[in-house]
Enzyme design. Structure first.
Site, PDB file in Angstrom:
ATOM      1  N   CYS A 181      -0.904   8.034 -11.075  1.00 50.86           N
ATOM      2  CA  CYS A 181       0.083   8.073 -10.015  1.00 50.86           C
ATOM      3  C   CYS A 181       1.636   8.247 -10.651  1.00 50.86           C
ATOM      4  CB  CYS A 181       0.072   6.888  -9.226  1.00 50.86           C
ATOM      5  SG  CYS A 181      -1.508   6.548  -8.603  1.00 50.86           S
ATOM      6  N   HIS A 183       0.819  10.927  -0.901  1.00 53.57           N
ATOM      7  CA  HIS A 183       1.003  10.603  -2.389  1.00 53.57           C
ATOM      8  C   HIS A 183       0.351  11.925  -3.139  1.00 53.57           C
ATOM      9  CE1 HIS A 183       0.649   9.014  -6.185  1.00 53.57           C
ATOM     10  NE2 HIS A 183      -0.402   8.190  -6.147  1.00 53.57           N
ATOM     11  N   CYS A 194       2.958   1.713  -8.615  1.00 55.29           N
ATOM     12  CA  CYS A 194       1.768   1.127  -9.419  1.00 55.29           C
ATOM     13  C   CYS A 194       0.966   2.306 -10.119  1.00 55.29           C
ATOM     14  CB  CYS A 194       0.778   0.305  -8.276  1.00 55.29           C
ATOM     15  SG  CYS A 194       0.187   1.272  -6.835  1.00 55.29           S
TER      16      CYS A 194
END
Length: 382
Positions: free
Chosen positions: A91, A334, A365
């Site tokens: 991420c 995302h 995160c």
């Protein structure tokens, strides 16, 4: 508040609209997304050209193989002498790419670096299990023999452990969509976004925000990871395609730029606690510079799940007006490797509406048990 001396200038941070998986960008390769974005970004920067850029560094998660950043640079007609490399830190890939670009400049190896990320989940490579030949949903996040929980299961476990109710999570998600709706209707996203244009299409609007959603509609959704659970598709971020790029330059106080990189922190924690990564990374960053959360004007937190957003907001004591003022990933989505750069573009969009020196933090995160936070000053900071 201490005045932190800028280390590297952010000349420009921009992004494309964010598309749903198999949505508006279903047939657009990562190279096409990159070409479209960088063409417009450089066109808006007189005095800058591809020939001046010393390196290209791009984050990516699902389209790995063959050094995607190099392919993108060549497809966009960068000089063949311009090196490029790809970063996979899940991420945080795009944010790590930016941090890598900063370090390259600070070391003296480059003066101008293009960093960011590109993601096409629609055209993601299939993962085939070597033994069974079956298609796998994802690569493992931990070594063989260790517990490798699905991200949604981790969100469920966190919900139960910290007693975060379904209603709380739906309210948090609803607010994210409402902020995105207001941002779109007021034209507040225009500063950060370029339309994707080709011969057959022009897309300017992010595809995922559900402007018509309501708490009643969110309450009707079934749990996604456990029959008796509280985590749903409505309070989890969707899967997306997207692109964001950040042009970095050695700090020059005489030049007007979009913002300034100041510092970052990267932390590790137990893989099944990864949603808490932004807490420790942000705390470490604040302590390092003698700052409190009240010194931060805007926090752009990647909302992987509503429960994560709630836990991070509570632990860091972030006020509602500080947190994702234009909406977060629960609304926009995302796009993995691109998210870090996209959040920098959105952060500076908000920070540069403040007519004084202002600070912001981008934080995420990271699957596998990590967290990352980056401290950024607006265009008035220098």
């Amino acid at each position: 508040m201490n005045h932190i001396i800028p280390r590297v200038s952010i000349v420009s941070a921009k992004r494309l609209p964010i598309g749903k998986i198999n949505g508006i960008f279903a047939q657009q390769t990562p190279e096409m997304l990159f070409q479209n974005l960088i063409r417009q970004q450089l066109a808006d920067l007189p005095g800058y050209s591809k020939e001046q850029i010393d390196q290209v560094i791009l984050g990516n998660v699902t389209n790995q193989g063959g050094n995607l950043a190099r392919r993108c640079a060549l497809a966009a007609d960068f000089p063949v002498a311009t090196p490029a490399y790809t970063v996979d830190s899940q991420c945080a890939s795009g944010l790590v790419a930016v941090a890598s670009g900063v370090q390259t400049i600070m070391s003296g190896q480059a003066s101008l670096v293009l960093a960011g990320g590109i993601e096409s989940t629609s055209l993601a490579n299939l993962i085939i299990d070597r033994d069974t030949k079956a298609v796998r949903a994802r690569f493992p996040m931990v070594p063989t023999g260790q517990l490798d929980l699905d991200m949604g299961v981790v969100a469920e476990n966190m919900s139960q452990k910290y007693h975060i109710l379904r209603e709380q999570q739906d309210v948090y998600a609803f607010r994210s969509h409402q902020k995105a709706k207001q941002a779109f209707e007021m034209g507040l996203l225009d500063r950060e976004i370029y339309a994707f244009e080709s011969k057959n299409m022009k897309e300017i609007q992010d595809q995922c925000p559900r402007f018509e959603t309501s708490l009643e509609k969110l309450a009707q959704l079934k749990p996604a990871f456990s029959k008796q659970g509280v985590v749903t598709a409505g309070n989890s971020c969707p899967i997306n395609d997207g692109a964001g790029t950040v042009l970095l330059k050695k700090f020059d106080p005489s030049e007007a730029v979009q913002g300034y990189y100041l510092d970052y922190e990267f932390v590790g924690l137990a893989p099944d606690q990864f949603l808490l990564g932004p807490i420790s990374a942000t705390q470490k960053l604040l302590v390092k510079h003698g700052l409190s959360i009240t010194d931060i004007d805007v926090v752009e937190l990647n909302e992987a799940f509503a429960v994560q957003g709630i836990l991070c907001q509570q632990a860091l004591d972030i006020q509602d007006q500080q947190l994702n003022p234009l909406g977060g990933a629960l609304a926009y989505g995302h796009s993995y490797g691109a998210t870090g750069a996209i959040l920098i573009a959105r952060l500076l969009n908000s920070l540069n509406r403040i007519s004084r020196p202002a600070l912001g933090i981008v934080t995420l995160c990271i699957a596998g048990g990590m967290g990352m936070s980056m401290l950024i000053g607006n265009k008035h900071w220098a």
